[in-house]
Scaffold this active site. Structure first.
Site, PDB file in Angstrom:
ATOM      1  N   LYS A  78      43.933  34.096  27.265  1.00  0.00           N
ATOM      2  CA  LYS A  78      42.662  33.435  26.982  1.00  0.00           C
ATOM      3  C   LYS A  78      41.529  33.985  27.838  1.00  0.00           C
ATOM      4  CE  LYS A  78      45.137  29.145  25.915  1.00  0.00           C
ATOM      5  NZ  LYS A  78      45.014  29.282  24.464  1.00  0.00           N
ATOM      6  N   SER A  79      41.795  35.042  28.590  1.00  0.00           N
ATOM      7  CA  SER A  79      40.841  35.582  29.538  1.00  0.00           C
ATOM      8  C   SER A  79      40.251  36.882  29.034  1.00  0.00           C
ATOM      9  CB  SER A  79      41.520  35.808  30.894  1.00  0.00           C
ATOM     10  OG  SER A  79      40.684  36.528  31.759  1.00  0.00           O
TER      11      SER A  79
END
Length: 321
Positions: free
Chosen positions: A256-257
Site C-alpha cells: 500500500k506504499s
C-alpha cells in the site's frame, strides 16, 4: 519462532473438492503442505517475496510440499496480466509450485456448495445492510438495520455472542479475539456478487489439504474468523505462522506504499538475500553462493525457523548487491 504443535486432518487427498461433511480429526494427519497465495493486484515486491520465500523455506524445512494459488476473486481490483507476471517472477526466483497452480476464479462451485450448506443449517443469512447502515456501530454487524432491501443482498456468517477464538501462532505466539465484538457477523458473499476472501480461503485450504498457512502478519486478525468458519463447515484447522511485514518509508505495508517497487526478475539474488535477512537468518550463510539454485540450496541447509522475528519489520532499505 515457536514450534508447530498439534495435528491437522486433511480432506479427500485425491480430490479437488472439500468434503464438507468431514469433522476435525476424522482423517489421518498428512505431511506438511504449505502455500503462497498472491492476489493479482500488482507485481510482486519485497514484501510479497518475503512471504513467498518464508513459506517456501518452512515447507522445505519440514520436508513438505509448497503450492501456489492465485486469489483472483476481486476483478475490480485486479491488474491485467499481473497473475502471469507474478508466476514468471516466482520462477525467476526459483520458487515453483510443487503442484499445478490453482486459480480461485475457477472454483465458484466449491464456494457455492459451502455457502448453501451454511444457509441451509442457519449458520449464514442474507443481509441487506449497507456500510452506511452500519456506520453507527463502527461497521460491526450484530443485527440487521438496513433502511431498504437490496436486489442482491450480501450473505454473512452468524457469529454468536461470546465467540472467543484463541490459537497459537508459530511466529507471533498466542493470539485471541472475541469475534462477535471485534468484527461481528462477517461477509461470505458480497452484495456485488463476488466471493469474500474469508470463505474462499477456508474452502481452498481444506480442498488442497493445506496443513500450514504461512503469510504476512497483516492477516493475523483474519485468522479467528477463518477458524470459526472452519468449525461451522466441519473442516480441520491448519497451523498458522504469520511473518513480519516489510514496511515502506511511510510506515505502511509495502503493498500500500509508494515505496512498493516491483522486483526485478533479472536480478533475483539481491532480493532473495534481503528477504533472507528480514526473516532473521544469518546473511553469512549465503555468502559466496553464485546463482539462484546455489543460493536456495544454501538457504535450505541453513534455515532456522526459530530465528524468524515476531512483530512488524522496520522500513525497507533499498536493495543492493
Amino acid at each position: 519462532m515457536r514450534a508447530f504443535a498439534g495435528k491437522c486432518g486433511r480432506l479427500r487427498a485425491n480430490s479437488s473438492e472439500p468434503d464438507v461433511t468431514a469433522s476435525p480429526g476424522n482423517a489421518p494427519a498428512p505431511g506438511y503442505r504449505g502455500r503462497f497465495a498472491p492476489s493479482p493486484t500488482g507485481d510482486l515486491h519485497l514484501g510479497s517475496l518475503l512471504a513467498a520465500f518464508g513459506s517456501w523455506l518452512l515447507a522445505r524445512h519440514a520436508g513438505g510440499r509448497w503450492l501456489v494459488r492465485i486469489e483472483d476473486l476481486d476483478p475490480p481490483r485486479e491488474v491485467a496480466g499481473a497473475a502471469e507476471r507474478q508466476l514468471r517472477a516466482l520462477a525467476a526466483f526459483g520458487l515453483r509450485s510443487d503442484e499445478p497452480v490453482v486459480r480461485q476464479s475457477g472454483r465458484d462451485a466449491l464456494y457455492r456448495r459451502a455457502l448453501e450448506r451454511l444457509l441451509d443449517e442457519g449458520r449464514a443469512f442474507h443481509c441487506h445492510c449497507s456500510r452506511t447502515d452500519l456506520a453507527a456501530a463502527g461497521g460491526v454487524h450484530r443485527r440487521c438495520v438496513a433502511r431498504a432491501p437490496r436486489p442482491d443482498p450480501a450473505v454473512r456468517l452468524r457469529v454468536e455472542d461470546g465467540s472467543l477464538v484463541a490459537f497459537d501462532d508459530a511466529v507471533q505466539g498466542r493470539h485471541g479475539q472475541d469475534v462477535a465484538r471485534a468484527v461481528g457477523d462477517f461477509v461470505l458473499r458480497r452484495a456485488d456478487g463476488y466471493w469474500a476472501y474469508q470463505l474462499a480461503v477456508v474452502v481452498d485450504d481444506a480442498a488442497q489439504g493445506i496443513t500450514d498457512v504461512v503469510r504476512g502478519a497483516d492477516l493475523l486478525d483474519s485468522t479467528p474468523r477463518q477458524i470459526l468458519l472452519q468449525r461451522a463447515l466441519g473442516l480441520p484447522a491448519p497451523r498458522y505462522a504469520h511473518l513480519p511485514l516489510v514496511l515502506g518509508a511511510d510506515g505502511r505495508k509495502l503493498s500500500k506504499s509508494e515505496a512498493a517497487l516491483a522486483l526485478d526478475p533479472q536480478r533475483p539474488e539481491p532480493a532473495l538475500r534481503e528477504a533472507w535477512r528480514r526473516l532473521g537468518q544469518d546473511p553469512a550463510a549465503l555468502a559466496g553462493a553464485a546463482g539462484v539454485d546455489a543460493l536456495l540450496a544454501r538457504a535450505r541447509a541453513a534455515f532456522d525457523p526459530a530465528r524468524i522475528p515476531a512483530g512488524v519489520a522496520a522500513p525497507a532499505p533499498a536493495i543492493a548487491d
